[in-house]
Structures are given as structure tokens and as C-alpha cells.
Enzyme design. Structure first.
Site, PDB file in Angstrom:
ATOM      1  N   ASP A  99       0.815  -1.221   0.000  1.00  0.00           N
ATOM      2  CA  ASP A  99       0.000   0.000   0.000  1.00  0.00           C
ATOM      3  C   ASP A  99       0.845   1.267   0.000  1.00  0.00           C
ATOM      4  O   ASP A  99       0.536   2.240  -0.693  1.00  0.00           O
ATOM      5  CB  ASP A  99      -0.906  -0.031   1.238  1.00  0.00           C
ATOM      6  CG  ASP A  99      -2.097   0.915   1.127  1.00  0.00           C
ATOM      7  OD1 ASP A  99      -2.411   1.354   0.002  1.00  0.00           O
ATOM      8  OD2 ASP A  99      -2.717   1.204   2.159  1.00  0.00           O
ATOM      9  N   LYS A 185      -9.608   8.782  10.990  1.00  0.00           N
ATOM     10  CA  LYS A 185      -9.632   9.045   9.555  1.00  0.00           C
ATOM     11  C   LYS A 185      -8.195   8.962   9.038  1.00  0.00           C
ATOM     12  O   LYS A 185      -7.429   9.905   9.131  1.00  0.00           O
ATOM     13  CB  LYS A 185     -10.218  10.438   9.271  1.00  0.00           C
ATOM     14  CG  LYS A 185     -10.919  10.557   7.890  1.00  0.00           C
ATOM     15  CD  LYS A 185     -10.038  10.277   6.683  1.00  0.00           C
ATOM     16  CE  LYS A 185      -9.184  11.467   6.303  1.00  0.00           C
ATOM     17  NZ  LYS A 185      -8.413  11.196   5.025  1.00  0.00           N
ATOM     18  N   LEU A 189      -4.283   7.777   0.896  1.00  0.00           N
ATOM     19  CA  LEU A 189      -3.194   7.222   0.100  1.00  0.00           C
ATOM     20  C   LEU A 189      -2.693   5.884   0.635  1.00  0.00           C
ATOM     21  O   LEU A 189      -2.013   5.141  -0.078  1.00  0.00           O
ATOM     22  CB  LEU A 189      -2.022   8.213   0.022  1.00  0.00           C
ATOM     23  CG  LEU A 189      -2.273   9.490  -0.783  1.00  0.00           C
ATOM     24  CD1 LEU A 189      -1.056  10.386  -0.751  1.00  0.00           C
ATOM     25  CD2 LEU A 189      -2.648   9.160  -2.224  1.00  0.00           C
ATOM     26  N   GLY A 238       0.347  15.297  10.093  1.00  0.00           N
ATOM     27  CA  GLY A 238       0.373  15.521   8.649  1.00  0.00           C
ATOM     28  C   GLY A 238       1.108  16.802   8.309  1.00  0.00           C
ATOM     29  O   GLY A 238       1.955  17.270   9.079  1.00  0.00           O
ATOM     30  N   GLU A 260       1.062  17.286  15.088  1.00  0.00           N
ATOM     31  CA  GLU A 260       2.418  16.828  14.782  1.00  0.00           C
ATOM     32  C   GLU A 260       2.597  17.035  13.293  1.00  0.00           C
ATOM     33  O   GLU A 260       2.036  16.305  12.478  1.00  0.00           O
ATOM     34  CB  GLU A 260       2.573  15.356  15.185  1.00  0.00           C
ATOM     35  CG  GLU A 260       4.011  14.967  15.455  1.00  0.00           C
ATOM     36  CD  GLU A 260       4.704  14.391  14.254  1.00  0.00           C
ATOM     37  OE1 GLU A 260       5.172  15.192  13.405  1.00  0.00           O
ATOM     38  OE2 GLU A 260       4.781  13.164  14.142  1.00  0.00           O
ATOM     39  N   CYS A 294       8.421  12.686   8.808  1.00  0.00           N
ATOM     40  CA  CYS A 294       8.368  14.077   9.275  1.00  0.00           C
ATOM     41  C   CYS A 294       9.624  14.481  10.029  1.00  0.00           C
ATOM     42  O   CYS A 294      10.022  15.641  10.018  1.00  0.00           O
ATOM     43  CB  CYS A 294       7.128  14.291  10.152  1.00  0.00           C
ATOM     44  SG  CYS A 294       6.988  13.106  11.493  1.00  0.00           S
ATOM     45  N   GLU A 393      10.173  21.289   3.403  1.00  0.00           N
ATOM     46  CA  GLU A 393      10.162  19.840   3.577  1.00  0.00           C
ATOM     47  C   GLU A 393       9.895  19.156   2.237  1.00  0.00           C
ATOM     48  O   GLU A 393       8.911  19.448   1.573  1.00  0.00           O
ATOM     49  CB  GLU A 393       9.075  19.464   4.582  1.00  0.00           C
ATOM     50  CG  GLU A 393       9.027  17.984   4.904  1.00  0.00           C
ATOM     51  CD  GLU A 393       7.965  17.647   5.925  1.00  0.00           C
ATOM     52  OE1 GLU A 393       8.244  16.839   6.818  1.00  0.00           O
ATOM     53  OE2 GLU A 393       6.853  18.203   5.838  1.00  0.00           O
TER      54      GLU A 393
END
Length: 503
Positions: A99, A185, A189, A238, A260, A294, A393
Site C-alpha cells: 500500500d 480518519k 493514500l 500531517g 504533529e 516528518c 520539507e
């Protein structure tokens, strides 16, 4: 043998539920670029149903079934979930790799961490029982005071695609340990394993509505969850851009949030290191999870006296990284998650070249792989602090490099960012490492390593990397309301007002 993709619905109130609008989203394997299945697409109507189920579960039987049950009672479910995750490890790891594109061995490590995280939060849930009615010493003997730790309520959990099940667990486990109910949730993706968590919850008999799982698009499902009047808190991991939207939506109802967000973390390499050890940590810190992390230490600062030799080491180590099908044994770099992410990463590399930076190695699609969203591990030198590659980023396997001459210069360069999630220092001089640790403006510091993370230790950043902490006892506190209870214990009247009976 090909791994079959489960065909799931939304998980609401302990049951698999068809979305109101019956929409579905294709699952695209980032290695083959082919559609391999579909996930349900929740919308605002489904969010309403899931939130109502969570509310009902919270208050069922006066809260005795979950919210006000003992922590030991909830811990039994968390341990059962951990055991079931371990039992399904092989299957879940394969689904995660297919995935998200991450190497299978890395995905297996993630699933171990998922089980460990549920186990750890079972321990925290049990420990909550002994902390209830903790007495507080007061300066007046006429009063006694204690505190209660109670669940915040219904929690909206919005999680990313880079660690699909693990990042969900970082939120689900403490929320449930605290006695909250939740609506999860995950990112559209990479949602397969998060839906499988619903099946795990069914198998262990988690009370209906305690955890609800809605897959779907951010603007349709995530936004509805963030702004829902009956959701008591939002925990989000995210991008900073989406984090701002979540925070804005929550602010309308003065709803607490934990964020975060992104990062552009530094790793500082001093002249006294073992070059090979430092080279491996420098690459691992940026290329782990295919560079989509991240906390990636994606800004490498190297002491100028070792720069030339260290760059050669980096290139040699880089060329030795196995790039392949994530399911292939020994794979250490798979494809990025989607075509959109691939295009974004390649644009960053192109812009860096246009601005005058040098591609030391990588920067292209691997020649031996004609399909899949692959980006070679890329090292970029001759970087200026004004360049996009230094400031923004990338979220891909791209490491930008600068040199420094003094410790103070290294500190200044390390902190030259809007972000503040993590930072690393590599040096044999532990006193210098201690100085750097204090100087770094970040929430997570690594000394002579990069990226280790443990359920027992707090995780989170500062500046535009967000606020609040996950994991450890600090993470559990995110989902608890502290209630002060003060009792007047004296037999004497209060005596502030003149008594009518004494007139």
C-alpha cells in the site's frame, strides 16, 4: 503468491458499513502503478453516524462499559489487540508494504511497534487506576482536595500515509487507554491496514462504537471530523498546511488540538566521528521510510575539515542501497507513495539545480526500474540557506548538505528553520553533544544516531512542527481531563456572612 487486498467497508459501531453515498477510492500499488483494490470514501453524512456511535459508546450504561470503567478493564482489550496484531504480523506487513511502498522488513518492524504500543498503553491504562483521587496538600485544614483523571470524550484522529497503522496506533492506543472513544480518519493514500484494525477490534470484541474507522478524502471526511460539534478534541499528524486548516476548524468551537506537523531537521557531524558510522546514520536519518518521514534529518551539516572525505563516504554508502520491489528480500528503498509525491520530489530536485546547487549523487529514476514511483537516494551540495531545498520539507529521499567551521556556526545553521521537530548531533565529544542538545530548537534530540523512537518517550516538536506530545505518559495526558474536587470538611460554619439567626 500474491497478497489479496481485503474489500472493506467503513467500520462504524462495531460493524462494516456501506458509505451513505457508496463512493469508493482506488488503491494504487506504488511499485506497479496498478489499481489493486478500493477503499470506501466517507463523507460528512458518514462522519455524523460515526460520531454518534462514539458518543453512544462513551455514555453506554452510564459510562460503565468504557469511559468510567477501570483502566484495568480497558487494558484487557488493548492487550488483546496487541496479541491479534502480532498474530497477523506477516499479513499486515505485506499489506503495508504493498500500500505505501515501504520495504517489507521495515513494515514488519512497524507492525512490531504497533503491538508494542498497544501493550505499553495497556500498562498506562492500568496505572491510571492508582492515580485516581490523588490527594493534593492544601494550606487550610478545613479543606481536602483530590484530582480525577477523566477521558476528554469523543476524539477525532486524523493520520498520515507514511506509517499508516503505526501513526494511527500512536493516537488510538492512548485515546482508548484514557477511556475516550474515537473516530479515526487515515490518509486515503494508504488506509488498508487501518481498516484491518477494525477487523482486529471485531475479533477481540471491543465494545461497539469505541473505535470507528472512516477512510476517505481530507476535504470530505477529515474536514467534517475536524469541525464536528460533537467531537471533543482533534489529534492530527500531517502537513503544516493541513494542520493550519484543522486548527482553524477546531478554533471555531474552542476545541483542543494536538498537531504533529512537518520538519526540516538538522544532523550535525563533527570532525571527530568515525566516518563510516556517521555516513550510515546520516543516510538512514533521511532515507528511512523512503525519505517520507516528518522527522527526517534532511539537512546535513558537516565540519569543513572532513567534508571532502565524508562526501565520498556518503556516495559509496548511497550506491550500496538496494532499491527494488518493497517485497524483495534486502530492499532498503522502495517507491514513494504516489505519482503526485513523485512529481513533487522531482520538482524539488529540479528547482535545487536551477538555483545553483550540485547533485552529488542520485536525483533521477533508478535506471533498472521502469515502473513504480522510484526516486534514487539523492544528495545535494553547494546549498545556500536561501534555497527552497534548504527551507522546505521535501518528504522524499533527498538530503541537502552544508559545511560549517565552528560549533556556533553549526548551531546557527541547525536552527535556521521554521520547523522544530527533531535534530541530531554526531561526535565523540559528549560534552559538545550536551551543548548542542541544549542549543537545538527542537522537541526530539538524537545523539550519535538518528530516528530511534520508543513508545515510552515523548514525541513532538515546536515552532511550525506543531505542539503537544505523543507517546509516553505525556501522550496519555493529551486525552485526559484533570478534574479538581475540593471538599469542606470542617463542622464549623464558613462564617463570611453575618448569620441571620444571631441577630
Amino acid at each position: 503468491m500474491a497478497t489479496s487486498i481485503p474489500n472493506r467497508l467503513l467500520f462504524i459501531d462495531g460493524k462494516w458499513t456501506e458509505p451513505i453515498r457508496k463512493n469508493r477510492i482506488p488503491i494504487i500499488n506504488p511499485f506497479t502503478e496498478e489499481i489493486i483494490g478500493h477503499i470506501p470514501a466517507a463523507t460528512a453524512e458518514d462522519v455524523d453516524i460515526a460520531v454518534e456511535a462514539a458518543q453512544t459508546a462513551l455514555s453506554r450504561n452510564g459510562g460503565k462499559d468504557w469511559a468510567s470503567a477501570t483502566g484495568a478493564h480497558r487494558a484487557k482489550y488493548l492487550r488483546a489487540i496487541a496479541a491479534k496484531i502480532t498474530e497477523k504480523k506477516s499479513e499486515l506487513a505485506k499489506l503495508e508494504a504493498i500500500d505505501s511502498g515501504k520495504p517489507l522488513e521495515e513494515a514488519a518492524w512497524d507492525i512490531d511497534d504497533v503491538a508494542g504500543c498497544f501493550e505499553y498503553h495497556a500498562e498506562l491504562a492500568e496505572a491510571l487506576d492508582s492515580k485516581q483521587k490523588t490527594p493534593i496538600s492544601l494550606p487550610m485544614e478545613a479543606f481536602k482536595c483530590h484530582v480525577l483523571r477523566e477521558p476528554l470524550g469523543v476524539i477525532g484522529l486524523i493520520t498520515p500515509w507514511n506509517y499508516p497503522l503505526l501513526m494511527a496506533t500512536w493516537k488510538v492506543a492512548p485515546a482508548l487507554a484514557a477511556g475516550c472513544t474515537a473516530v479515526l480518519k487515515p490518509s486515503e493514500l494508504a488506509s488498508i491496514t487501518c481498516l484491518e484494525l477494525g477487523e482486529v477490534c471485531k475479533e477481540v470484541g471491543l465494545p461497539p462504537g469505541v473505535l470507528n474507522i472512516l477512510t476517505g478524502l481530507g476535504p470530505e471526511a477529515g474536514a467534517s471530523l475536524a469541525s464536528h460539534p460533537h467531537v471533543d478534541k482533534i489529534a492530527f499528524t500531517g502537513s503544516s498546511a493541513t494542520g493550519i486548516k484543522v486548527m482553524t476548524a477546531a478554533a471555531q468551537l474552542v476545541k483542543p488540538v494536538t498537531l504533529e506537523l512537518g520538519g526540516k531537521s538538522p544532523i550535525v557531524v563533527f570532525e571527530d566521528v568515525d566516518l563510516d558510522k556517521a555516513a550510515e546514520w546520516s543516510l538512514f536519518g533521511c532515507f528511512w521510510t523512503n525519505g517520507q518521514i516528518c522527522s527526517a534529518t534532511s539537512r546535513l551539516l558537516v565540519h569543513e575539515s572532513i567534508a571532502s572525505e565524508f562526501f565520498d563516504k556518503l556516495v559509496n554508502w548511497c550506491k550500496n542501497i538496494k532499491i527494488s520491489d518493497p517485497l524483495e528480500e534486502g530492499c532498503r528503498l522502495g517507491p514513494v507513495v504516489s505519482s503526485g509525491q513523485y512529481e513533487k520530489v522531482m520538482k524539488f530536485i529540479s528547482k535545487a539545480k536551477a538555483e545553483g546547487a550540485t547533485i552529488l549523487c542520485g536525483g533521477e529514476r533508478p535506471q533498472h526500474l521502469k515502473k513504480g514511483y522510484f526516486v534514487e537516494p539523492t544528495i545535494i551540495t553547494d546549498v545556500k540557506t536561501s534555497m527552497q531545498i534548504w527551507r522546505e520539507e521535501v518528504f522524499g529521499p533527498v538530503l541537502c548538505v552544508k559545511t560549517f567551521s565552528t560549533e556556533n556556526e553549526a548551531i546557527e545553521l541547525a536552527n535556521d528553520t521554521h520547523y522544530g521537530l527533531a535534530a541530531a548531533v554526531l561526535s565523540r565529544d559528549l560534552e559538545r553533544c550536551e551543548r548542542m542538545t541544549k542549543a537545538f530548537q527542537a522537541g526530539v534530540i538524537w545523539v550519535n544516531c538518528s530516528q530511534p523512537c520508543f513508545s515510552q518517550a515523548p514525541w513532538g516538536g515546536k515552532k511550525r512542527s506543531g505542539f503537544g506530545r505523543e507517546l509516553g505518559e505525556w501522550g496519555l495526558d493529551n486525552y485526559l481531563n484533570v478534574k479538581q474536587v475540593t471538599q469542606y470538611v470542617s463542622d464549623d460554619p464558613w462564617g463570611w456572612y453575618k448569620s441571620p439567626s444571631n441577630q
